[in-house]
Design an enzyme around this catalytic site. Structure first.
Site, PDB file in Angstrom:
ATOM      1  N   GLY A 298       0.843  -1.192   0.000  1.00 24.81           N
ATOM      2  CA  GLY A 298       0.000   0.000   0.000  1.00 24.81           C
ATOM      3  C   GLY A 298       0.875   1.237   0.000  1.00 24.81           C
ATOM      4  O   GLY A 298       2.011   1.207   0.488  1.00 24.81           O
TER       5      GLY A 298
ATOM      6  N   GLN B  25       3.175   9.852   1.290  1.00 22.94           N
ATOM      7  CA  GLN B  25       4.444   9.117   1.344  1.00 22.94           C
ATOM      8  C   GLN B  25       5.358   9.408   0.157  1.00 22.94           C
ATOM      9  O   GLN B  25       6.517   9.007   0.154  1.00 22.94           O
ATOM     10  CB  GLN B  25       4.187   7.611   1.423  1.00 22.94           C
ATOM     11  CG  GLN B  25       3.538   7.190   2.739  1.00 22.94           C
ATOM     12  CD  GLN B  25       3.378   5.695   2.794  1.00 22.94           C
ATOM     13  OE1 GLN B  25       2.414   5.155   2.268  1.00 22.94           O
ATOM     14  NE2 GLN B  25       4.326   5.012   3.417  1.00 22.94           N
TER      15      GLN B  25
ATOM     16  N   CYS C 248       5.683  -0.018   7.641  1.00 26.53           N
ATOM     17  CA  CYS C 248       5.323   1.109   6.781  1.00 26.53           C
ATOM     18  C   CYS C 248       6.553   1.475   5.958  1.00 26.53           C
ATOM     19  O   CYS C 248       7.664   1.528   6.497  1.00 26.53           O
ATOM     20  CB  CYS C 248       4.892   2.289   7.658  1.00 26.53           C
ATOM     21  SG  CYS C 248       4.440   3.752   6.706  1.00 26.53           S
ATOM     22  N   LEU C 249       6.354   1.730   4.662  1.00 25.66           N
ATOM     23  CA  LEU C 249       7.490   2.090   3.801  1.00 25.66           C
ATOM     24  C   LEU C 249       8.186   3.358   4.289  1.00 25.66           C
ATOM     25  O   LEU C 249       9.368   3.550   4.018  1.00 25.66           O
ATOM     26  CB  LEU C 249       7.016   2.292   2.356  1.00 25.66           C
ATOM     27  CG  LEU C 249       6.518   1.049   1.615  1.00 25.66           C
ATOM     28  CD1 LEU C 249       5.976   1.443   0.253  1.00 25.66           C
ATOM     29  CD2 LEU C 249       7.621   0.005   1.488  1.00 25.66           C
TER      30      LEU C 249
ATOM     31  N   HIS D 222      -4.669   1.193   7.549  1.00 28.13           N
ATOM     32  CA  HIS D 222      -3.338   1.808   7.541  1.00 28.13           C
ATOM     33  C   HIS D 222      -3.287   2.972   6.533  1.00 28.13           C
ATOM     34  O   HIS D 222      -2.830   4.075   6.860  1.00 28.13           O
ATOM     35  CB  HIS D 222      -2.301   0.730   7.209  1.00 28.13           C
ATOM     36  CG  HIS D 222      -0.885   1.197   7.212  1.00 28.13           C
ATOM     37  ND1 HIS D 222       0.042   0.778   8.154  1.00 28.13           N
ATOM     38  CD2 HIS D 222      -0.208   2.025   6.380  1.00 28.13           C
ATOM     39  CE1 HIS D 222       1.204   1.355   7.893  1.00 28.13           C
ATOM     40  NE2 HIS D 222       1.080   2.108   6.825  1.00 28.13           N
ATOM     41  N   GLU D 223      -3.773   2.730   5.312  1.00 24.99           N
ATOM     42  CA  GLU D 223      -3.672   3.758   4.262  1.00 24.99           C
ATOM     43  C   GLU D 223      -4.636   4.913   4.514  1.00 24.99           C
ATOM     44  O   GLU D 223      -4.292   6.080   4.288  1.00 24.99           O
ATOM     45  CB  GLU D 223      -3.910   3.151   2.877  1.00 24.99           C
ATOM     46  CG  GLU D 223      -2.927   2.064   2.469  1.00 24.99           C
ATOM     47  CD  GLU D 223      -1.465   2.430   2.673  1.00 24.99           C
ATOM     48  OE1 GLU D 223      -1.104   3.614   2.550  1.00 24.99           O
ATOM     49  OE2 GLU D 223      -0.675   1.520   2.985  1.00 24.99           O
TER      50      GLU D 223
ATOM     51  N   HIS E 116      -3.095   7.165   6.984  1.00 25.83           N
ATOM     52  CA  HIS E 116      -2.049   8.003   6.389  1.00 25.83           C
ATOM     53  C   HIS E 116      -2.636   9.321   5.867  1.00 25.83           C
ATOM     54  O   HIS E 116      -2.018  10.377   5.974  1.00 25.83           O
ATOM     55  CB  HIS E 116      -1.404   7.295   5.184  1.00 25.83           C
ATOM     56  CG  HIS E 116      -0.135   6.554   5.502  1.00 25.83           C
ATOM     57  ND1 HIS E 116       0.968   7.162   6.044  1.00 25.83           N
ATOM     58  CD2 HIS E 116       0.214   5.256   5.298  1.00 25.83           C
ATOM     59  CE1 HIS E 116       1.941   6.267   6.186  1.00 25.83           C
ATOM     60  NE2 HIS E 116       1.504   5.095   5.745  1.00 25.83           N
TER      61      HIS E 116
END
Ligand code: NI
Length: 171
Positions: free
Chosen positions: A46, A51, A93-94, A135-136, A139
Site C-alpha cells: 500500500g 508518502q 510502513c514504507l 493503515h492507508e 495516512h
C-alpha cells in the site's frame, strides 16, 4: 516515474491530506500510475500520496504485490464505514523502514471511496486487506501506525530513528 518514499520525520506524513475534487484528469491518472510504480519498486502492499510528498487523499493498494492485476485498488477520499472483529499481526510502513510492530486492527473493514473517475463505491476487505484499508486511510489523516503501539515502544523506535538520522542513514 518512481518517486522516492518520504520517511518518518517529514511533516507531510503527519498532516491531514487535502480531499481530491477534480477527477479523471490526465494529471490524476499519471499520479496514480506513478504511485503503483513507486509502491512496487519499494515492495509495499500500500502507498498513500503523502508518502511521496503529495498531501492529497489518494492511496493505492495491491495485496498481491503485482501478481494479480485484479487486486489493484485506487482509493480516493476514503472513509471507514465499518470495522468489525479483531486481528493481531505485524505491521510495517514504507516510511518507517526497518521496523515492524504488532498492531491490533479490525478483521473486516468496509470503506467508502471514489475511483479515479470520481465514482463512489463501497468495498469490504478482510485480514491483510482490512489492515491495509485502515493503515492507508489513516495516512491520509496524518496518522501513522506507530500511534497504535505503546508509548514505550514508540519512544524506543524514535530514539533508534534519531540515531539513524544522525548517521545520515535516514533519507
Ligand atoms: Ni504506511
Amino acid at each position: 516515474m518512481v518517486y522516492p518514499i518520504v520517511k518518518f520525520g517529514d511533516p507531510v506524513l503527519e498532516r491531514e491530506a487535502e480531499s481530491v475534487t477534480e477527477f479523471d484528469t490526465p494529471e490524476l491518472h499519471q499520479l496514480i500510475d506513478d504511485m503503483f510504480e513507486s509502491m512496487y519498486v519499494a515492495k509495499g502492499v500500500g502507498l498513500a500520496a503523502p508518502q511521496i510528498g503529495i498531501g492529497r487523499k489518494i492511496a493505492v493498494i495491491d495485496v498481491s504485490n503485482g501478481e494479480n492485476p485484479g487486486d489493484k485498488l485506487v482509493l480516493i477520499n476514503p472513509q471507514v464505514v465499518r470495522s468489525e472483529g479483531k486481528q493481531e499481526g505485524e505491521e510495517g510502513c514504507l516510511s518507517i523502514p526497518g521496523f515492524r510492530e504488532q498492531v491490533r486492527r479490525g478483521k473486516r473493514v468496509t470503506l467508502r471511496a471514489q475511483n479515479a473517475k470520481g465514482e463512489s463505491f463501497e468495498m469490504t476487505g478482510e485480514d491483510l486487506l482490512a489492515r491495509a484499508f485502515l493503515h492507508e486511510t489513516e495516512h491520509l489523516h496524518g496518522r501513522l501506525y506507530i500511534t497504535h503501539i505503546s508509548a514505550l515502544k514508540r519512544d524506543l523506535m524514535k530514539r533508534k530513528i534519531k540515531k539513524k538520522q544522525r548517521a545520515g542513514d535516514w533519507d
